[in-house]
Scaffold this active site. Structure first.
Site, PDB file in Angstrom:
ATOM      1  N   ALA A  17       0.865  -1.146   0.000  1.00 53.11           N
ATOM      2  CA  ALA A  17      -0.071  -0.276  -0.211  1.00 53.11           C
ATOM      3  C   ALA A  17       0.910   1.295  -0.044  1.00 53.11           C
ATOM      4  O   ALA A  17       0.539   2.336  -0.668  1.00 53.11           O
ATOM      5  CB  ALA A  17      -0.795  -0.014   1.138  1.00 53.11           C
ATOM      6  N   LYS A 207      20.126 -10.103   6.495  1.00 53.58           N
ATOM      7  CA  LYS A 207      20.729  -8.927   5.773  1.00 53.58           C
ATOM      8  C   LYS A 207      22.175  -8.694   5.747  1.00 53.58           C
ATOM      9  O   LYS A 207      22.692  -8.444   4.898  1.00 53.58           O
ATOM     10  CB  LYS A 207      20.230  -7.765   6.573  1.00 53.58           C
ATOM     11  CG  LYS A 207      18.467  -7.550   6.553  1.00 53.58           C
ATOM     12  CD  LYS A 207      18.190  -6.605   7.726  1.00 53.58           C
ATOM     13  CE  LYS A 207      16.529  -6.421   7.491  1.00 53.58           C
ATOM     14  NZ  LYS A 207      15.909  -5.778   8.717  1.00 53.58           N
TER      15      LYS A 207
END
Lengths: 430, 430
Positions: A17, A207
């Site tokens: 969104a 990561k």
């Protein structure tokens, strides 16, 4: 080049969104910077009816997420579904196999399958970009892949998980214990209902393995990352560290050297003169040490819909501009393999904390274990009884091989003098 | 693409020699990352015989620097001559006009002629890159042009001159005055023999105008940067600031908004909680505030042969990879023009320091001037007599329009109560 870059978007959670909201809000600016409009044409998610605060009725709805890979109107597939395998991976493979551009925020998938995906992308001349996978909005993938590209990097390390940093900062500020602060972080939405991926260091390790590959030109080696989370850090550790001039941070560290590739995620004592000690709350930060540039430091918001959408759309702008190349800075088949380095060989100082039974001879037992393992003590503090009657002993060692500290702890393992497991945190000397 | 990228290098000062040293030291790595070797083929400088610590006999020597633009064997011209006009500009124009790639570290030339050069580069489809022109080794041009490209940026600001930061840090640490520390910085090679470009803020203003253009998509407007250097900062200012919880930094600030484009280089009081306050010594740092990413912070070494060479070669790697586009993120003819913002409209707090004659009524005179101009005083400190018998009065104002503070100072201008000019520094509230 006024033809729009057309996007098929998989996943409409907060980040999905956010991407739509960003493309709406900054439309004109992005068109000028990208050289052409960037337009969502199709979307797919689990629940079509859910209110996401953005109008999705204007986009084509696709029920089968993996069908987006072959959507005839799309130039790029953006994957914001998550998960290292399953639909995300199926979508990635199908998209790249079809020679189409693929953009993702999925650190777990890149950490586990990045090499295969990069090889496929290169074979099919398809862009594969993943800026949002590491450190959210901070352009650190670009910073290493391009900005620091002229350097041999010896080290890359940083604060890669905002949830852990939020918790540790809050523990420090308020002198509270882990469980209490975690519960509050969950209530505020800064920690997941099941927080283990974050607090046990797995997310940071995903990561870190990606940063290693970019920094050193070594193949992804997530399985070789040694991982310790922050569950066992107590308020007293943070207070002792502070009194000694340090702050406790969950840091992922990667180093490449003659002894191999060292990768570890662990709570670390960071001196207050080091920039990582000033990284507070849910911020992320990455340090890279290059042989010509010296130390580079990047800081920003590592999570959340806005920063993550910023990174996703930066990738889309690069693709619109035609500015992309091998996903890991060099062709995947040129990445080398280094054996995992033996942490025991590393030299440094360490912080050790014991909860011990309050009886004569305990301190002598600990001191003897240190001596017998060859660990030299720089400072030792013993504090009055805890509520349960135990006593806290905090030790800072002189510099020495990590192996010796490990051996000292092994000598004490199972001792009736200890209450619970000792805490070991290494000290960043830089 | 195994054909080398061939470089003609103009200027063999410390940075030029650094580029050669870097390309030698990291040759294999750069070849892997760039996809092909990067090789210097020709060099030009004033003095062929000078010992630069690197072997230049292996390169073709060209006497006439501007002839490099048409060197038949070169793909890229790297300009490290310096100067906003003269040979550097002639070389830039001739190189780009011939459709060839041009890489420079020349902030003055980009600040003054960047728009014309970008337009020429775009017309001829020639890459023009200048990462080394701002903040040395920190990839901040890339960070704004690409990393933050999805954002509308409201602000970009930072510490852009290492010499000034070195001096201010040293003044703070040692409580010494400007002239003394400047002399030491010159002896150490951290300041030029003629330091005015650095300490008067012109160098930082060049860099700020470039950052503005990248951040806001506005045409370069160096002439609209308001510039105040650090010559008039005294040890007592730094001490007062410190007592109030601030550090003094020379900061370049640019903001784009409904009132126009605001650009100012000036010594600023930075709160110790702000990351810029931890930027010490000759480091540089840049902050950018984006509407989706939030605050990004970049820090590193802003000058010196290693960091500057790192940025120059990063540009070369981008060119070798074919990853480049419009120099200012969007085509030069799409950059907009904003009128300069009226600083008087800005609201904020300010620090004012007066050296005053030690006699009755002086404080009343200053307080009256403040009142009459509508400036509200948050705190005032008067300190005992200076060696010359004058008294120091330091004031921090409440938040209000800058216009009022300026008016208060105008009211006091020429007053027989003041010894020397008052010092005004704004306060960063963030």
């Amino acid at each position: 080049m006024t033809e729009p870059l057309k996007i098929a978007l998989a996943g409409l959670g907060t980040v999905g969104a956010g991407v739509i909201r960003l493309l709406d809000a900054n439309r004109d600016l992005i068109t000028r910077r990208a050289g052409r409009p960037i337009e969502v044409v199709a979307v797919s998610a689990r629940d079509r009816a859910k209110d996401r605060g953005v109008d999705i009725a204007r986009f084509e709805w696709v029920d089968d997420t993996t069908a987006l890979a072959r959507h005839p109107g799309a130039d790029v597939v953006v994957e914001l579904v998550g998960g290292s395998d399953g639909p995300a991976l199926t979508l990635a493979r199908a998209t790249l196999d079809g020679g189409r551009a693929f953009v993702t925020a999925n650190k777990a998938m890149i950490a586990h399958h990045g090499l295969d995906l990069a090889a496929l992308a290169e074979e099919r001349s398809a862009p594969l970009k993943y800026e949002a996978a590491v450190a959210g909005g901070i352009p650190v993938i670009k910073g290493l892949r391009e900005g620091a590209a002229a350097n041999a990097l010896s080290q890359v390390y940083g604060i890669l998980n905002g949830t852990c940093n939020f918790i540790l900062t809050k523990m420090e500020e308020e002198g509270r214990d882990f469980a209490e602060v975690l519960a509050e972080a969950q209530a505020l939405g800064f920690a997941e209902a099941d927080p283990s991926f974050d607090i046990d260091g797995v997310d940071a390790a995903h990561k870190l393995s990606i940063l290693s590959t970019l920094a050193f030109g070594t193949a992804l080696a997530f399985d070789d990352v040694a991982i310790t989370g922050i569950r066992h850090v107590i308020a007293a550790d943070i207070a002792e560290a502070k009194a000694l001039g340090y702050r406790v941070r969950l840091v992922g560290v990667a180093e490449a050297g003659p002894n191999g590739l060292f990768q570890r995620v662990h709570p670390l004592l960071v001196p207050t003169a080091h920039p990582l000690s000033h990284v507070v709350g849910s911020l992320n930060a990455v340090v890279a040490e290059g042989n010509f540039v010296g130390r580079l430091f990047f800081q920003g918001r590592g999570a959340g819909d806005g920063p993550t959408a910023s990174a996703v759309v930066a990738d889309l702008i690069d693709i619109a501009r035609g500015e992309y190349g091998p996903p890991f800075a060099m062709p995947a088949d040129q990445l080398t393999t280094l054996p995992p380095a033996d942490a025991g060989d590393r030299r440094g100082r360490a912080y050790l904390r014991f909860s011990v039974v309050d009886k004569p001879g305990v301190l002598a037992e600990i001191a003897a274990a240190m001596r017998d393992a060859g660990v030299s003590i720089e400072s030792l503090i013993q504090r009055g009884a805890n509520p349960d009657g135990s006593v806290l002993v905090a030790i800072v060692t002189h510099e020495g091989p990590e192996r010796c500290v490990t051996q000292a702890l092994e000598r004490l393992d199972g001792s009736a003098s200890l209450v619970g497991k000792p805490m070991l945190m290494h000290i960043l000397d830089a």
